[in-house]
Design a protein around this motif. Structure first.
Motif, PDB file in Angstrom:
ATOM      1  N   TYR A 295     -55.918 -14.059 -23.689  1.00  0.00           N
ATOM      2  CA  TYR A 295     -54.578 -13.474 -23.643  1.00  0.00           C
ATOM      3  C   TYR A 295     -53.571 -14.510 -23.153  1.00  0.00           C
ATOM      4  O   TYR A 295     -53.914 -15.443 -22.418  1.00  0.00           O
ATOM      5  N   VAL A 296     -52.324 -14.345 -23.604  1.00  0.00           N
ATOM      6  CA  VAL A 296     -51.267 -15.331 -23.390  1.00  0.00           C
ATOM      7  C   VAL A 296     -50.026 -14.623 -22.858  1.00  0.00           C
ATOM      8  O   VAL A 296     -49.616 -13.579 -23.373  1.00  0.00           O
ATOM      9  N   GLY A 297     -49.403 -15.190 -21.818  1.00  0.00           N
ATOM     10  CA  GLY A 297     -48.157 -14.637 -21.305  1.00  0.00           C
ATOM     11  C   GLY A 297     -47.697 -15.431 -20.089  1.00  0.00           C
ATOM     12  O   GLY A 297     -48.424 -16.293 -19.595  1.00  0.00           O
ATOM     13  N   THR A 298     -46.486 -15.200 -19.685  1.00  0.00           N
ATOM     14  CA  THR A 298     -45.735 -14.013 -20.002  1.00  0.00           C
ATOM     15  C   THR A 298     -44.300 -14.387 -20.338  1.00  0.00           C
ATOM     16  O   THR A 298     -43.866 -15.501 -20.041  1.00  0.00           O
ATOM     17  N   THR A 299     -43.590 -13.451 -20.941  1.00  0.00           N
ATOM     18  CA  THR A 299     -42.150 -13.597 -21.109  1.00  0.00           C
ATOM     19  C   THR A 299     -41.463 -13.147 -19.824  1.00  0.00           C
ATOM     20  O   THR A 299     -42.097 -12.607 -18.918  1.00  0.00           O
ATOM     21  N   ASP A 300     -40.161 -13.341 -19.747  1.00  0.00           N
ATOM     22  CA  ASP A 300     -39.405 -12.927 -18.556  1.00  0.00           C
ATOM     23  C   ASP A 300     -37.961 -12.686 -18.983  1.00  0.00           C
ATOM     24  O   ASP A 300     -37.135 -13.589 -18.968  1.00  0.00           O
ATOM     25  N   THR A 301     -37.668 -11.451 -19.407  1.00  0.00           N
ATOM     26  CA  THR A 301     -36.338 -11.118 -19.921  1.00  0.00           C
ATOM     27  C   THR A 301     -35.803  -9.875 -19.222  1.00  0.00           C
ATOM     28  O   THR A 301     -36.569  -9.001 -18.813  1.00  0.00           O
ATOM     29  N   ASP A 302     -34.486  -9.797 -19.093  1.00  0.00           N
ATOM     30  CA  ASP A 302     -33.858  -8.614 -18.502  1.00  0.00           C
ATOM     31  C   ASP A 302     -34.208  -7.379 -19.331  1.00  0.00           C
ATOM     32  O   ASP A 302     -34.330  -7.448 -20.561  1.00  0.00           O
ATOM     33  N   TYR A 303     -34.349  -6.242 -18.644  1.00  0.00           N
ATOM     34  CA  TYR A 303     -34.770  -5.026 -19.341  1.00  0.00           C
ATOM     35  C   TYR A 303     -33.878  -3.852 -18.951  1.00  0.00           C
ATOM     36  O   TYR A 303     -33.639  -3.602 -17.763  1.00  0.00           O
ATOM     37  N   PHE A 304     -33.419  -3.116 -19.973  1.00  0.00           N
ATOM     38  CA  PHE A 304     -32.540  -1.969 -19.742  1.00  0.00           C
ATOM     39  C   PHE A 304     -33.002  -0.729 -20.506  1.00  0.00           C
ATOM     40  O   PHE A 304     -32.279   0.253 -20.593  1.00  0.00           O
ATOM     41  N   GLY A 305     -34.221  -0.762 -21.066  1.00  0.00           N
ATOM     42  CA  GLY A 305     -34.688   0.322 -21.925  1.00  0.00           C
ATOM     43  C   GLY A 305     -35.470   1.392 -21.183  1.00  0.00           C
ATOM     44  O   GLY A 305     -35.342   1.575 -19.963  1.00  0.00           O
ATOM     45  N   ASP A 306     -36.316   2.106 -21.929  1.00  0.00           N
ATOM     46  CA  ASP A 306     -37.122   3.208 -21.413  1.00  0.00           C
ATOM     47  C   ASP A 306     -38.184   2.653 -20.461  1.00  0.00           C
ATOM     48  O   ASP A 306     -39.078   1.918 -20.871  1.00  0.00           O
ATOM     49  N   LYS A 307     -38.096   3.042 -19.195  1.00  0.00           N
ATOM     50  CA  LYS A 307     -39.038   2.513 -18.198  1.00  0.00           C
ATOM     51  C   LYS A 307     -40.456   3.041 -18.409  1.00  0.00           C
ATOM     52  O   LYS A 307     -41.424   2.429 -17.967  1.00  0.00           O
ATOM     53  N   ASN A 308     -40.579   4.192 -19.049  1.00  0.00           N
ATOM     54  CA  ASN A 308     -41.905   4.770 -19.261  1.00  0.00           C
ATOM     55  C   ASN A 308     -42.651   4.112 -20.421  1.00  0.00           C
ATOM     56  O   ASN A 308     -43.881   4.176 -20.477  1.00  0.00           O
ATOM     57  N   HIS A 309     -41.902   3.489 -21.338  1.00  0.00           N
ATOM     58  CA  HIS A 309     -42.549   2.917 -22.523  1.00  0.00           C
ATOM     59  C   HIS A 309     -41.929   1.579 -22.916  1.00  0.00           C
ATOM     60  O   HIS A 309     -41.351   1.448 -23.999  1.00  0.00           O
ATOM     61  N   PRO A 310     -42.033   0.554 -22.072  1.00  0.00           N
ATOM     62  CA  PRO A 310     -41.570  -0.772 -22.510  1.00  0.00           C
ATOM     63  C   PRO A 310     -42.439  -1.246 -23.668  1.00  0.00           C
ATOM     64  O   PRO A 310     -43.657  -1.037 -23.659  1.00  0.00           O
ATOM     65  N   ARG A 311     -41.824  -1.866 -24.656  1.00  0.00           N
ATOM     66  CA  ARG A 311     -42.557  -2.266 -25.855  1.00  0.00           C
ATOM     67  C   ARG A 311     -42.530  -3.774 -26.050  1.00  0.00           C
ATOM     68  O   ARG A 311     -41.596  -4.467 -25.639  1.00  0.00           O
ATOM     69  N   THR A 312     -43.557  -4.259 -26.707  1.00  0.00           N
ATOM     70  CA  THR A 312     -43.604  -5.651 -27.147  1.00  0.00           C
ATOM     71  C   THR A 312     -42.793  -5.777 -28.428  1.00  0.00           C
ATOM     72  O   THR A 312     -43.025  -5.031 -29.384  1.00  0.00           O
ATOM     73  N   SER A 313     -41.851  -6.703 -28.447  1.00  0.00           N
ATOM     74  CA  SER A 313     -41.046  -6.902 -29.652  1.00  0.00           C
ATOM     75  C   SER A 313     -41.616  -8.052 -30.477  1.00  0.00           C
ATOM     76  O   SER A 313     -42.369  -8.895 -29.973  1.00  0.00           O
TER      77      SER A 313
END
Length: 563
Positions: A295-313
């Motif tokens: 496994y590979v990671g991680t990203t680090d970006t600001d987040y303002f979406g649904d806290k219950n279901h963050p998604r991989t874009s």
């Protein structure tokens, strides 16, 4: 011994609503579970509620390392590096099956984040601050020595490497074992119970103070009250929502950032050890082999979406693949090679003018005018010290003598080993039981790494299933399922395939293979009606979709250029 059984739910709910606790904890992640263990082991009457499953948020979506945070040394967070470095040695001792030494290769490249001298000095300071044992202390490698360690590295950029020690874990399993240890010390802990509001009373000065919570049980559907002298919010990304319910959201606030990891079949990325490497935008990411995958990671970006279901874009995926292909060009990885992923949220403390990657990982405690104690920020590695500081404050607020924490001496459930050699010897014993049934070293390693000494109980059930003429692999899956339900309060298919076993991320083909059989078994044990059956199948398919299908996102990282 108390059991964390899904079938004790009604009795536990009755108990929770009929007692007054010294401490109610909101949040069943690593921090909340740590607070529960610390408080219960210091004699406080303790309850914990979690609105989802235990470890369903940040505590199952990390890089799954118990590490000293080399990158924080670069940010001059000396105290943080010292504390988490020493903490990892303690957690390693408490659960040697779960916290496993992992040699880390840090390639030095032309124009990279770290030069050779800075890396050598930095890793030496890191070893000193973190109290690293001599056998695990850093070694500096030449270009030739580095390529012997990892031939897949890009040769035209490579100048050498640092070689040092970190520790790999399973964050969700670690959280569960801390929580189960808290239950052994008398804490009452339950999942799928959401705090909808707070209870208040007047103190002797006529001031309004927090006195518990109004709760809703999402499994049985009833609403009830829990009374407590003190309330701690360890709700991670949801902490500010609770502060808002408490009308105390002022001053410092959370800054949520998203971290994505992608999972590749090991044969697609057959690296020989974990690697911490540069990507072209100046950040660094990990590649970590684990069983059948890397496994590979991680990203680090600001987040303002649904806290219950963050998604991989798709942008997250192409960013990480671009970083890998830049340093490992012969792999030529494509989006179609990614078999699973996870996206987690970091609940950091907001600092004006700082980007997501620049924000401190330090923890802080906030106390509202009505007495709500919120613990926020921090890292998985520091869960025990965060809990200690929180319980120290609770004891002071209760007006009780502050007894010293004992958690540095409490072996976690399943972790009753004398050390790493004892873990390896136990794996051999487990393998001897499995081998006659066609289950090899992978299964022995998987079971012991997940459950430690608790594997004995799973093997007993496995043997009973074999005696019923079940096919060996299904006999093992069903034995794990029984353990998850009766010992770890698993209520859903996703609880089992994600937090209890990690299969959703690290062996997703086994989820597809066994999902129908596991569904039928849980349906029978829980006597699910038609509505619940449809919900369960939908929730599992949604979890598989979230792990394997990628969204479009306009604010994600651009893919790094191939240089």
């Amino acid at each position: 011994m108390r059991l964390l059984s899904a079938f004790h739910r009604s009795e536990l709910l009755d108990h929770l609503s009929g007692e007054e606790y010294d401490l109610l904890i909101i949040g069943g992640g690593a921090t909340g579970s740590g607070v529960a263990l610390d408080a219960a082991s210091r004699g406080l009457k303790t309850a914990l509620v979690e609105k989802q499953d235990f470890a369903a948020g940040t505590s199952s979506k990390s890089t799954k390392l118990i590490h000293g945070g080399l990158r924080y040394l670069k940010q001059f967070e000396i105290a943080l590096v010292r504390e988490v470095g020493r903490e990892r040695a303690i957690v390693r001792r408490l659960a040697p099956h779960l916290v496993v030494p992992e040699k880390m290769l840090l390639p030095l490249i032309k124009g990279g984040t770290y030069g050779k001298l800075a890396t050598s000095v930095g890793l030496m300071v890191y070893d000193v601050l973190a109290g690293v044992e001599s056998a695990d202390q850093r070694v500096m490698l030449s270009k030739e020595e580095t390529l012997q360690k990892e031939p897949l590295l890009r040769q035209d950029l490579l100048e050498g490497a640092g070689y040092y020690a970190e520790y790999r874990t399973d964050d969700a399993r670690l959280t569960l074992e801390v929580l189960k240890s808290a239950v052994k010390y008398g804490a009452d802990c339950i999942n799928y119970v959401e705090v909808t509001d707070f209870l208040y009373r007047e103190n002797e000065k006529g001031e309004k103070v927090i006195a518990g919570a109004i709760c809703h049980d999402h499994i049985l559907g009833n609403t009830f009250q829990i009374w407590a002298k003190k309330v701690v919010s360890a709700a991670g990304p949801w902490a500010d929502e609770l502060r808002q319910k408490n009308e105390s959201l002022q001053g410092k606030r959370l800054h949520l950032t998203k971290g994505v990891h992608i999972v590749l079949p090991y044969e697609k990325m057959p690296i020989r050890q974990s690697i911490y490497f540069d990507v072209p935008d100046g950040r660094m990411i990990f590649a970590i082999p684990r069983g059948k995958v890397t496994y590979v990671g991680t990203t680090d970006t600001d987040y303002f979406g649904d806290k219950n279901h963050p998604r991989t874009s798709i942008q997250d995926v192409t960013y990480l693949l671009g970083g890998v292909n830049n340093i490992f060009p012969s792999l030529d990885l494509k989006v179609k090679d990614v078999v699973s992923s996870w996206a987690g949220l970091r609940p950091l403390i907001h600092e004006e003018g700082k980007s997501a990657s620049e924000l401190s990982r330090k923890d802080e405690i906030f106390v509202s005018p009505t007495g709500l104690i919120t613990i926020a920020g921090g890292k998985l590695t520091g869960y025990r010290k965060m809990a200690e500081r929180t319980v120290d404050m609770v004891l002071k607020k209760l007006g009780r003598k502050v007894r010293k924490t004992r958690t540095h001496t409490i072996s976690l459930c399943g972790g009753e080993f004398s050390g790493a050699q004892a873990v390896e010897a136990y794996k051999e014993d487990v393998l001897e039981v499995l081998r006659p049934h066609g289950l090899g070293p992978y299964y022995a390693d998987y079971l012991v790494s997940n459950y430690g000494k608790q594997t004995d109980e799973i093997l007993e059930t496995f043997q009973e299933n074999i005696d019923e003429q079940l096919e060996p692999e299904w006999a093992m899956v069903r034995a794990e399922l029984d353990f998850a339900i009766h010992r770890e309060m698993a209520h859903t298919l996703v609880d089992f395939f994600s937090r209890r076993t990690g299969r959703l991320y690290f062996d997703i083909e086994s989820v597809k293979k066994w999902k129908t059989a596991v569904f039928e078994e849980m349906k029978k044990q829980f006597e699910w009606d038609e509505k619940r059956c449809k919900q369960e199948l939908h929730w599992l398919e949604m979890a598989i979709t979230e792990a394997t299908e990628f969204t479009e996102e306009t604010s994600a990282h651009p893919a790094p250029p191939m240089s």
